[in-house]
Write a protein that holds these residues in place. Sequence first.
Motif, PDB file in Angstrom:
ATOM      1  N   GLU A   1       9.064  59.992 -81.312  1.00  0.00           N
ATOM      2  CA  GLU A   1       9.570  60.475 -80.019  1.00  0.00           C
ATOM      3  C   GLU A   1       9.415  59.415 -78.938  1.00  0.00           C
ATOM      4  OE1 GLU A   1       7.442  64.090 -79.375  1.00  0.00           O
ATOM      5  OE2 GLU A   1       8.490  65.127 -80.997  1.00  0.00           O
ATOM      6  N   ALA A   2       8.273  58.751 -78.917  1.00  0.00           N
ATOM      7  CA  ALA A   2       8.050  57.692 -77.925  1.00  0.00           C
ATOM      8  C   ALA A   2       9.023  56.529 -78.144  1.00  0.00           C
ATOM      9  CB  ALA A   2       6.611  57.201 -77.991  1.00  0.00           C
ATOM     10  N   ALA A   3       9.296  56.224 -79.403  1.00  0.00           N
ATOM     11  CA  ALA A   3      10.235  55.138 -79.701  1.00  0.00           C
ATOM     12  C   ALA A   3      11.632  55.479 -79.185  1.00  0.00           C
ATOM     13  CB  ALA A   3      10.271  54.870 -81.192  1.00  0.00           C
ATOM     14  N   LEU A   4      12.041  56.735 -79.332  1.00  0.00           N
ATOM     15  CA  LEU A   4      13.349  57.143 -78.805  1.00  0.00           C
ATOM     16  C   LEU A   4      13.407  57.015 -77.286  1.00  0.00           C
ATOM     17  CD1 LEU A   4      14.181  60.276 -80.971  1.00  0.00           C
ATOM     18  CD2 LEU A   4      15.391  58.102 -80.925  1.00  0.00           C
ATOM     19  N   VAL A   5      12.357  57.446 -76.621  1.00  0.00           N
ATOM     20  CA  VAL A   5      12.321  57.374 -75.155  1.00  0.00           C
ATOM     21  C   VAL A   5      12.353  55.921 -74.684  1.00  0.00           C
ATOM     22  CG1 VAL A   5      10.886  57.831 -73.127  1.00  0.00           C
ATOM     23  CG2 VAL A   5      11.186  59.601 -74.863  1.00  0.00           C
ATOM     24  N   VAL A   6      11.518  55.085 -75.284  1.00  0.00           N
ATOM     25  CA  VAL A   6      11.454  53.678 -74.867  1.00  0.00           C
ATOM     26  C   VAL A   6      12.758  52.952 -75.197  1.00  0.00           C
ATOM     27  CG1 VAL A   6      10.286  51.477 -75.298  1.00  0.00           C
ATOM     28  CG2 VAL A   6       8.954  53.550 -74.964  1.00  0.00           C
ATOM     29  N   SER A   7      13.324  53.237 -76.350  1.00  0.00           N
ATOM     30  CA  SER A   7      14.597  52.601 -76.716  1.00  0.00           C
ATOM     31  C   SER A   7      15.717  53.032 -75.771  1.00  0.00           C
ATOM     32  CB  SER A   7      14.972  52.946 -78.154  1.00  0.00           C
ATOM     33  OG  SER A   7      14.031  52.401 -79.041  1.00  0.00           O
ATOM     34  N   GLY A   8      15.722  54.312 -75.400  1.00  0.00           N
ATOM     35  CA  GLY A   8      16.719  54.797 -74.438  1.00  0.00           C
ATOM     36  C   GLY A   8      16.559  54.141 -73.073  1.00  0.00           C
ATOM     37  N   ALA A   9      15.305  54.008 -72.630  1.00  0.00           N
ATOM     38  CA  ALA A   9      15.050  53.353 -71.345  1.00  0.00           C
ATOM     39  C   ALA A   9      15.468  51.885 -71.386  1.00  0.00           C
ATOM     40  CB  ALA A   9      13.576  53.480 -70.973  1.00  0.00           C
ATOM     41  N   ALA A  10      15.203  51.219 -72.498  1.00  0.00           N
ATOM     42  CA  ALA A  10      15.599  49.810 -72.636  1.00  0.00           C
ATOM     43  C   ALA A  10      17.123  49.678 -72.629  1.00  0.00           C
ATOM     44  CB  ALA A  10      15.025  49.222 -73.916  1.00  0.00           C
ATOM     45  N   ALA A  11      17.804  50.565 -73.331  1.00  0.00           N
ATOM     46  CA  ALA A  11      19.272  50.522 -73.347  1.00  0.00           C
ATOM     47  C   ALA A  11      19.834  50.777 -71.957  1.00  0.00           C
ATOM     48  CB  ALA A  11      19.812  51.547 -74.339  1.00  0.00           C
ATOM     49  N   LEU A  12      19.237  51.715 -71.239  1.00  0.00           N
ATOM     50  CA  LEU A  12      19.675  52.002 -69.874  1.00  0.00           C
ATOM     51  C   LEU A  12      19.458  50.792 -68.960  1.00  0.00           C
ATOM     52  CD1 LEU A  12      20.762  54.109 -67.875  1.00  0.00           C
ATOM     53  CD2 LEU A  12      18.393  54.789 -67.477  1.00  0.00           C
ATOM     54  N   ALA A  13      18.316  50.130 -69.102  1.00  0.00           N
ATOM     55  CA  ALA A  13      18.041  48.939 -68.287  1.00  0.00           C
ATOM     56  C   ALA A  13      19.049  47.831 -68.569  1.00  0.00           C
ATOM     57  CB  ALA A  13      16.619  48.446 -68.554  1.00  0.00           C
ATOM     58  N   ILE A  14      19.388  47.638 -69.832  1.00  0.00           N
ATOM     59  CA  ILE A  14      20.370  46.610 -70.196  1.00  0.00           C
ATOM     60  C   ILE A  14      21.745  46.974 -69.650  1.00  0.00           C
ATOM     61  CG2 ILE A  14      21.582  45.585 -72.163  1.00  0.00           C
ATOM     62  CD1 ILE A  14      18.856  45.756 -73.654  1.00  0.00           C
ATOM     63  N   LEU A  15      22.108  48.253 -69.725  1.00  0.00           N
ATOM     64  CA  LEU A  15      23.386  48.708 -69.195  1.00  0.00           C
ATOM     65  C   LEU A  15      23.467  48.502 -67.681  1.00  0.00           C
ATOM     66  CD1 LEU A  15      26.103  50.164 -69.691  1.00  0.00           C
ATOM     67  CD2 LEU A  15      24.883  52.306 -69.295  1.00  0.00           C
ATOM     68  N   VAL A  16      22.401  48.828 -66.972  1.00  0.00           N
ATOM     69  CA  VAL A  16      22.380  48.643 -65.514  1.00  0.00           C
ATOM     70  C   VAL A  16      22.512  47.163 -65.171  1.00  0.00           C
ATOM     71  CG1 VAL A  16      20.902  48.812 -63.469  1.00  0.00           C
ATOM     72  CG2 VAL A  16      21.146  50.772 -64.994  1.00  0.00           C
ATOM     73  N   GLN A  17      21.807  46.306 -65.900  1.00  0.00           N
ATOM     74  CA  GLN A  17      21.920  44.867 -65.649  1.00  0.00           C
ATOM     75  C   GLN A  17      23.341  44.375 -65.870  1.00  0.00           C
ATOM     76  OE1 GLN A  17      19.049  42.929 -68.135  1.00  0.00           O
ATOM     77  NE2 GLN A  17      17.395  43.192 -66.656  1.00  0.00           N
ATOM     78  N   ALA A  18      23.976  44.845 -66.929  1.00  0.00           N
ATOM     79  CA  ALA A  18      25.359  44.429 -67.211  1.00  0.00           C
ATOM     80  C   ALA A  18      26.303  44.899 -66.114  1.00  0.00           C
ATOM     81  CB  ALA A  18      25.800  44.973 -68.568  1.00  0.00           C
ATOM     82  N   MET A  19      26.104  46.119 -65.638  1.00  0.00           N
ATOM     83  CA  MET A  19      26.964  46.643 -64.574  1.00  0.00           C
ATOM     84  C   MET A  19      26.750  45.871 -63.271  1.00  0.00           C
ATOM     85  SD  MET A  19      26.743  50.713 -65.396  1.00  0.00           S
ATOM     86  CE  MET A  19      27.600  51.168 -63.904  1.00  0.00           C
ATOM     87  N   LEU A  20      25.512  45.524 -62.962  1.00  0.00           N
ATOM     88  CA  LEU A  20      25.237  44.745 -61.748  1.00  0.00           C
ATOM     89  C   LEU A  20      25.851  43.349 -61.836  1.00  0.00           C
ATOM     90  CD1 LEU A  20      21.546  45.746 -61.018  1.00  0.00           C
ATOM     91  CD2 LEU A  20      23.574  46.395 -59.714  1.00  0.00           C
ATOM     92  N   ARG A  21      25.753  42.729 -62.999  1.00  0.00           N
ATOM     93  CA  ARG A  21      26.374  41.401 -63.174  1.00  0.00           C
ATOM     94  C   ARG A  21      27.884  41.481 -63.032  1.00  0.00           C
ATOM     95  NH1 ARG A  21      24.065  36.827 -65.651  1.00  0.00           N
ATOM     96  NH2 ARG A  21      21.836  37.080 -65.923  1.00  0.00           N
ATOM     97  N   ALA A  22      28.483  42.517 -63.606  1.00  0.00           N
ATOM     98  CA  ALA A  22      29.935  42.676 -63.504  1.00  0.00           C
ATOM     99  C   ALA A  22      30.341  42.898 -62.053  1.00  0.00           C
ATOM    100  CB  ALA A  22      30.402  43.841 -64.378  1.00  0.00           C
ATOM    101  N   GLY A  23      29.583  43.697 -61.328  1.00  0.00           N
ATOM    102  CA  GLY A  23      29.878  43.934 -59.916  1.00  0.00           C
ATOM    103  C   GLY A  23      29.751  42.668 -59.089  1.00  0.00           C
ATOM    104  N   LEU A  24      28.754  41.868 -59.382  1.00  0.00           N
ATOM    105  CA  LEU A  24      28.566  40.604 -58.665  1.00  0.00           C
ATOM    106  C   LEU A  24      29.713  39.646 -58.952  1.00  0.00           C
ATOM    107  CD1 LEU A  24      26.743  38.919 -56.848  1.00  0.00           C
ATOM    108  CD2 LEU A  24      25.526  38.174 -58.894  1.00  0.00           C
ATOM    109  N   ALA A  25      30.164  39.614 -60.196  1.00  0.00           N
ATOM    110  CA  ALA A  25      31.279  38.743 -60.555  1.00  0.00           C
ATOM    111  C   ALA A  25      32.550  39.156 -59.825  1.00  0.00           C
ATOM    112  CB  ALA A  25      31.502  38.768 -62.069  1.00  0.00           C
ATOM    113  N   VAL A  26      32.776  40.462 -59.710  1.00  0.00           N
ATOM    114  CA  VAL A  26      33.960  40.952 -58.993  1.00  0.00           C
ATOM    115  C   VAL A  26      33.867  40.570 -57.528  1.00  0.00           C
ATOM    116  CG1 VAL A  26      35.122  43.052 -58.198  1.00  0.00           C
ATOM    117  CG2 VAL A  26      34.460  42.828 -60.588  1.00  0.00           C
TER     118      VAL A  26
END
Length: 69
Positions: free
Chosen positions: A24-49
């Motif tokens: 259960e902890a692995a699922l939570v941490v993996s989900g949080a890590a995926a969310l952090a990576i997604l947010v970083q990608a969205m911020l980079r894309a916004g900055l590029a635009v």
Amino acid sequence: MLLVLHPAWTISASKGDCGATKAEAALVVSGAAALAILVQAMLRAGLAVRRRRAAARHGPNETRKRESD
């Protein structure tokens, strides 16, 4: 860093609940890590635009001058 702190390495599976807490902890941490990576990608894309729009508005030389300040 995420792999070092991941529950697969930090929580023991040999105590009590046969590894259910670890899973259960692995699922939570993996989900949080995926969310952090997604947010970083969205911020980079916004900055590029924003940079492209600024370059189109002011020209590439003006944008470069502002970045060097």
